[in-house]
Design a protein around this motif. Structure first.
Motif, PDB file in Angstrom:
ATOM      1  N   ASP A 320       0.759  -1.017   0.019  1.00 31.65           N
ATOM      2  CA  ASP A 320       0.039   0.057   0.098  1.00 31.65           C
ATOM      3  C   ASP A 320       0.728   1.253  -0.079  1.00 31.65           C
ATOM      4  O   ASP A 320       1.608   1.692   1.059  1.00 31.65           O
ATOM      5  CB  ASP A 320      -0.847  -0.162   1.286  1.00 31.65           C
ATOM      6  CG  ASP A 320      -2.043   1.196   1.362  1.00 31.65           C
ATOM      7  OD1 ASP A 320      -1.648   2.055   0.707  1.00 31.65           O
ATOM      8  OD2 ASP A 320      -3.035   1.168   2.015  1.00 31.65           O
ATOM      9  N   PRO A 321       1.029   1.773  -1.180  1.00 34.80           N
ATOM     10  CA  PRO A 321       1.896   3.038  -1.206  1.00 34.80           C
ATOM     11  C   PRO A 321       1.632   4.266  -0.308  1.00 34.80           C
ATOM     12  O   PRO A 321       2.418   4.637   0.523  1.00 34.80           O
ATOM     13  CB  PRO A 321       1.483   3.577  -2.661  1.00 34.80           C
ATOM     14  CG  PRO A 321       1.415   2.179  -3.421  1.00 34.80           C
ATOM     15  CD  PRO A 321       0.449   1.785  -2.462  1.00 34.80           C
ATOM     16  N   SER A 322       0.185   4.525   0.246  1.00 32.05           N
ATOM     17  CA  SER A 322      -0.067   5.183   1.144  1.00 32.05           C
ATOM     18  C   SER A 322       0.320   4.948   2.640  1.00 32.05           C
ATOM     19  O   SER A 322       0.878   5.940   3.278  1.00 32.05           O
ATOM     20  CB  SER A 322      -1.618   5.379   1.335  1.00 32.05           C
ATOM     21  OG  SER A 322      -2.300   4.061   1.820  1.00 32.05           O
ATOM     22  N   GLU A 325       4.375   6.013   2.494  1.00 34.20           N
ATOM     23  CA  GLU A 325       4.221   7.264   2.448  1.00 34.20           C
ATOM     24  C   GLU A 325       4.268   7.727   3.983  1.00 34.20           C
ATOM     25  O   GLU A 325       5.095   8.413   4.413  1.00 34.20           O
ATOM     26  CB  GLU A 325       3.422   8.067   1.473  1.00 34.20           C
ATOM     27  CG  GLU A 325       3.741   9.632   1.515  1.00 34.20           C
ATOM     28  CD  GLU A 325       2.772  10.497   0.494  1.00 34.20           C
ATOM     29  OE1 GLU A 325       2.312  11.231   0.761  1.00 34.20           O
ATOM     30  OE2 GLU A 325       2.355   9.504  -0.697  1.00 34.20           O
ATOM     31  N   ARG A 373       7.376   1.498  -6.718  1.00 30.39           N
ATOM     32  CA  ARG A 373       6.330   2.179  -6.274  1.00 30.39           C
ATOM     33  C   ARG A 373       6.232   2.399  -4.810  1.00 30.39           C
ATOM     34  O   ARG A 373       5.966   3.599  -4.424  1.00 30.39           O
ATOM     35  CB  ARG A 373       5.133   1.299  -6.429  1.00 30.39           C
ATOM     36  CG  ARG A 373       3.622   1.883  -6.140  1.00 30.39           C
ATOM     37  CD  ARG A 373       2.720   0.893  -6.650  1.00 30.39           C
ATOM     38  NE  ARG A 373       2.484  -0.473  -6.133  1.00 30.39           N
ATOM     39  CZ  ARG A 373       2.881  -1.416  -6.973  1.00 30.39           C
ATOM     40  NH1 ARG A 373       3.373  -1.444  -7.984  1.00 30.39           N
ATOM     41  NH2 ARG A 373       2.860  -2.735  -6.352  1.00 30.39           N
ATOM     42  N   LEU A 374       6.845   1.531  -3.930  1.00 31.69           N
ATOM     43  CA  LEU A 374       6.702   1.628  -2.383  1.00 31.69           C
ATOM     44  C   LEU A 374       7.975   2.538  -2.014  1.00 31.69           C
ATOM     45  O   LEU A 374       7.686   3.318  -1.254  1.00 31.69           O
ATOM     46  CB  LEU A 374       6.694   0.464  -1.637  1.00 31.69           C
ATOM     47  CG  LEU A 374       5.573  -0.525  -1.848  1.00 31.69           C
ATOM     48  CD1 LEU A 374       5.718  -1.862  -0.997  1.00 31.69           C
ATOM     49  CD2 LEU A 374       4.401   0.294  -1.605  1.00 31.69           C
ATOM     50  N   ALA A 377       7.108   6.059  -2.645  1.00 34.86           N
ATOM     51  CA  ALA A 377       6.119   6.784  -1.652  1.00 34.86           C
ATOM     52  C   ALA A 377       6.809   7.144  -0.456  1.00 34.86           C
ATOM     53  O   ALA A 377       6.537   7.996   0.287  1.00 34.86           O
ATOM     54  CB  ALA A 377       4.882   5.772  -1.452  1.00 34.86           C
ATOM     55  N   GLU A 380       9.084  10.161  -0.758  1.00 33.64           N
ATOM     56  CA  GLU A 380       8.177  11.440  -0.613  1.00 33.64           C
ATOM     57  C   GLU A 380       7.809  11.859   0.875  1.00 33.64           C
ATOM     58  O   GLU A 380       7.545  12.682   1.169  1.00 33.64           O
ATOM     59  CB  GLU A 380       6.986  11.074  -1.757  1.00 33.64           C
ATOM     60  CG  GLU A 380       6.000  12.491  -1.729  1.00 33.64           C
ATOM     61  CD  GLU A 380       6.685  13.611  -2.232  1.00 33.64           C
ATOM     62  OE1 GLU A 380       6.343  14.753  -1.805  1.00 33.64           O
ATOM     63  OE2 GLU A 380       7.634  13.345  -2.961  1.00 33.64           O
ATOM     64  N   GLY A 381       7.377  10.853   1.522  1.00 32.69           N
ATOM     65  CA  GLY A 381       6.936  10.827   2.683  1.00 32.69           C
ATOM     66  C   GLY A 381       8.229  11.630   3.626  1.00 32.69           C
ATOM     67  O   GLY A 381       7.880  12.604   4.454  1.00 32.69           O
ATOM     68  N   GLN A 432      11.804  11.733 -10.016  1.00 29.93           N
ATOM     69  CA  GLN A 432      10.974  12.186  -8.930  1.00 29.93           C
ATOM     70  C   GLN A 432      11.860  13.527  -8.085  1.00 29.93           C
ATOM     71  O   GLN A 432      11.279  13.789  -6.976  1.00 29.93           O
ATOM     72  CB  GLN A 432      10.284  11.199  -7.957  1.00 29.93           C
ATOM     73  CG  GLN A 432       9.158  11.704  -6.988  1.00 29.93           C
ATOM     74  CD  GLN A 432       8.273  10.576  -6.638  1.00 29.93           C
ATOM     75  OE1 GLN A 432       7.811   9.753  -7.283  1.00 29.93           O
ATOM     76  NE2 GLN A 432       8.323  10.527  -5.153  1.00 29.93           N
TER      77      GLN A 432
END
Length: 756
Positions: A320-322, A325, A373-374, A377, A380-381, A432
């Motif tokens: 889960d990328p969220s 992050e 993907r992860l 994330a 970015e967090g 990114q």
């Protein structure tokens, strides 16, 4: 006789100046007791190698400065490169070629710093006046009119009125209580050092405010510049853990001018870290330090008492990328509250080799898309929290069976494979806007097949990525267009240390493209090696300049140059961040979403613990067994259970089998990490599994490390993976074993035989 004395003094001073900037130049003086007001300025300029003493700790602060000496100070500060080049013959009647300052005077004339008098003389041995000092300094430095107003009664019609006014308006010189400036008064060595120090500091401050890093670098000595490229560790000094400012730490910051420090568990005592980092930064001068840490989560965790994240492979299982992050953001928030600005995470290595002894569950998994993907994330967090994410280990450490802490791995894949797998997450991170990438001490012959003679045994060894210009400059900079900081992995690791030698490796890495050397074995030796390499041309000044500019740019981007809160303010904020309940909720969510069925009964469910069961817990060590026993009792609540613990030991399997006689259910905790998977002691576990199968007992094998048990064990009827032995991971698994939660994770690696 008087004139002869002046020449002799100048000659002595000239001989003394020859060694300026060397490691042995004096920076501490014993005769400043009556010049305390000037002590800081004198030490500052002496450390820069611009002024020096007369030997035996004497600076002679009250001695007047001659015009020749003043010019020498400025030339050595501003144009040190010119001192080694031929100069034109001077036509001054009183500056013969043999004069100790003839070269400096010639350079000053070429640069427009100073000129002679109408009678054809330069008067190099005449004392310099306050007016001449103002004129020299305003010619040398691009000062602008400042906001302060100063009207001296004796300067309005003086030939130096304009430069005096310029210096005064910026607060760089002052007058006397009677309203005079006394422009024709002689200037002492102490005064001249203070004037120069004020101007240099003023210009540096202006450059920082304008974020003009080229200008700031022009005011940095070679020692300062290469110091920014060093990030040593400070775990201990003189055999004791470093938890407060000590002499060793002060030397690193002040003598080596280091640009950053990496901290470990040894540096942390309870909640003292914020106080410690605050005091560290107070030592740093006008360029703040990068303070870094490996806070990956899971097995690599430095901060006790903070949020105990389950680790990257647990995030891979949750997919889960969220959550990734959120993990990055809360980690960054806690680090920032503790005074840490750099986190060496996330790990972007794709763990495609089950035998990998050092990455394993530190990776998100074995699939390049999942890791990308992860990883993005989490990066970015961290960035949203205001902490630099140091992604690692470029070009990829996932498919190795050698730990680069212990040896030099070689990844022999073709370039096409590297592009499709290993490089994929790094390319995406660069797109990114990654600010920092850590190198791998691994050789990649498809990119660079150069070999060198090993200092360890005289054999030919491949050049690791950290020392390879083709990898770092050719691939990372020129082909992938990466603009951020390149930081090496630790230079204490044997992949570098054994084969290449400390100083040679440091210089090789910097020349290859490394901007920051992490954990040099000896910071002082590394610092001197870089200075020497610049001076002898092995390391170009342009290479150093671009590295330092990147470092300063990222420090500015993350607001390190902004005024820091007070320590009281920091400590007040700290209480509501580190280990805060919202962070702990994310911790629990990741752990619970990660638990994965490796193999199970019909419908792919693991065997659960039932009411009244007598549970035997078998683990590799007593501490782990006790942790599982405690959590099982606490989580079971009113469910009646009996528990017994046992430590797995091949020399005592008989007693373990006897313990099984009174068991209804057996929980086997398996932990394989920091070892080659195929060389782990699987035979003990297989014996236990065989015994349980023969007795037809209910059991679950709980994988707490790298989740590759199904590659090495046969006929396991029930197995779960928790991806870590820390408490959040084991508690989430206990809840599944008690039937309180359903396992939701998906195995993020290819294990050969699994529920996936």
């Amino acid at each position: 006789m008087r004139f002869k004395y002046k020449i002799t003094a100048a000659a002595v001073f000239g001989m003394m100046m020859i060694g300026l900037g060397s490691a042995h130049a004096e920076t501490e003086f014993v005769d400043l007791q009556y010049s305390k007001w000037a002590e800081d300025g004198i030490h500052y300029m002496a450390k820069r190698g611009t002024v020096a003493g007369y030997g035996h700790g004497r600076f002679q602060p009250r001695t007047p400065v001659t015009r020749g000496q003043a010019i020498t100070f400025m030339v050595r500060e501003l144009y040190p490169d010119q001192l080694e080049k031929p100069v034109d013959h001077l036509n001054y009647t009183d500056v013969p070629a043999a004069h100790p300052f003839s070269r400096e005077i010639a350079i000053a004339e070429q640069q427009g710093l100073a000129g002679g008098f109408p009678d054809g003389s330069f008067r190099p041995d005449a004392p310099i006046s306050r007016a001449e000092t103002a004129a020299f300094l305003t010619r040398a430095y691009p000062l602008k009119q400042g906001p302060q107003s100063a009207k001296w009664t004796d300067t309005a019609k003086h030939w130096a009125a304009s430069p005096i006014q310029m210096m005064s308006s910026n607060g760089l010189v002052g007058g006397y209580a009677d309203g005079t400036y006394r422009p024709d008064q002689k200037v002492t060595r102490a005064e001249y050092a203070v004037f120069m120090a004020r101007v240099i500091r003023f210009e540096r401050e202006a450059a920082i405010e304008a974020k003009d890093w080229d200008k700031l670098i022009s005011y940095m000595t070679v020692s300062e510049q290469v110091g920014q490229m060093l990030m040593p560790d400070i775990r201990q000094w003189n055999g004791k853990a470093t938890t407060t400012i000590n002499e060793g730490l002060q030397r690193s910051i002040q003598d080596q001018n280091v640009g950053g420090l990496i901290l470990f568990e040894k540096n942390i005592v309870d909640a003292q870290l914020t106080t410690f980092t605050h005091h560290i930064q107070s030592q740093a001068g006008d360029i703040p330090l990068f303070l870094g840490m490996d806070q990956e989560g899971g097995v690599i965790r430095r901060i006790p008492g903070g949020t105990n994240l389950p680790g990257q492979m647990a995030l891979g299982a949750a997919n889960d990328p969220s959550l990734a992050e959120a993990a990055g953001q809360l980690t960054g928030e806690e680090l920032k509250a503790l005074g840490i600005q750099v986190n060496f995470a996330p790990v972007l290595d794709i763990n495609s080799n089950p035998d990998n002894p050092i990455i394993g569950m530190r990776s998100f998994g074995s699939n390049a898309d999942l890791v990308t993907r992860l990883g993005l994330a989490m990066m970015e967090g961290l960035r949203q929290s205001g902490v630099v994410a140091g992604v690692k280990h470029f070009p990829g450490h996932g498919d190795t069976a050698v730990d680069s802490h212990l040896g030099l791995p070689v990844l022999a894949h073709a370039r096409e494979r590297l592009d499709a797998i290993e490089l994929k997450p790094f390319k995406a991170a660069i797109e990114q806007g990654a600010d920092m990438i850590m190198t791998a001490h691994i050789a990649f012959p498809a990119i660079d097949n150069e070999q060198v003679i090993s200092r360890k045994d005289g054999t030919r060894v491949p050049l690791p990525a950290t020392l390879s210009r083709k990898v770092l400059t050719g691939l990372l900079r020129e082909e992938l267009h990466y603009q951020g900081i390149i930081i090496s992995d630790a230079f204490t690791m044997k992949g570098i240390a054994e084969h290449f030698g400390e100083t040679e490796a440091v210089v090789r890495a910097a020349a290859a493209g490394v901007d920051v050397i992490l954990m040099p074995q000896d910071a002082s030796s590394a610092h001197q090696a870089l200075i020497q390499a610049v001076n002898n041309g092995k390391l170009s000044k342009e290479r150093v300049h671009e590295a330092v500019k990147r470092i300063l740019t990222v420090k500015s981007k993350y607001n390190l140059f902004e005024p820091a809160p007070t320590l009281t303010q920091k400590l007040r904020v700290l209480k509501g961040i580190v280990g805060a309940e919202p962070h702990l909720q994310v911790e629990r969510m990741i752990a619970e979403r990660a638990v994965t069925v490796l193999t199970g009964t019909e419908g792919m469910k693991s065997e659960t613990i039932r009411s009244g069961d007598r549970v035997v817990i078998v683990a590799s060590d007593a501490e782990q067994a006790a942790q599982l026993q405690r959590q099982l009792k606490q989580t079971a609540g009113s469910l009646p259970l009996q528990t017994v613990t046992s430590v797995l030991n091949s020399d005592d399997m008989k007693s373990i089998f006897q313990t099984l006689n009174k068991a209804d259910y057996v929980l086997i905790a398996s932990y394989q990490f920091r070892s080659v998977g195929s060389q782990f002691r699987w035979s003990e576990l297989q014996l236990l599994v065989n015994e349980l199968n023969q007795r037809q007992m209910r059991y679950t094998l709980l994988s707490l490390g790298n989740p590759y048990e199904m590659l090495h064990l046969q006929n396991v009827h029930s197995a779960l993976a928790a991806y870590g032995k820390q408490e959040p991971n084991t508690l989430a698994a206990i809840k599944v074993l008690l039937g309180q939660r359903e396992p939701q994770g998906k195995l993020p690696v290819d294990s050969g035989r699994s529920a996936q």
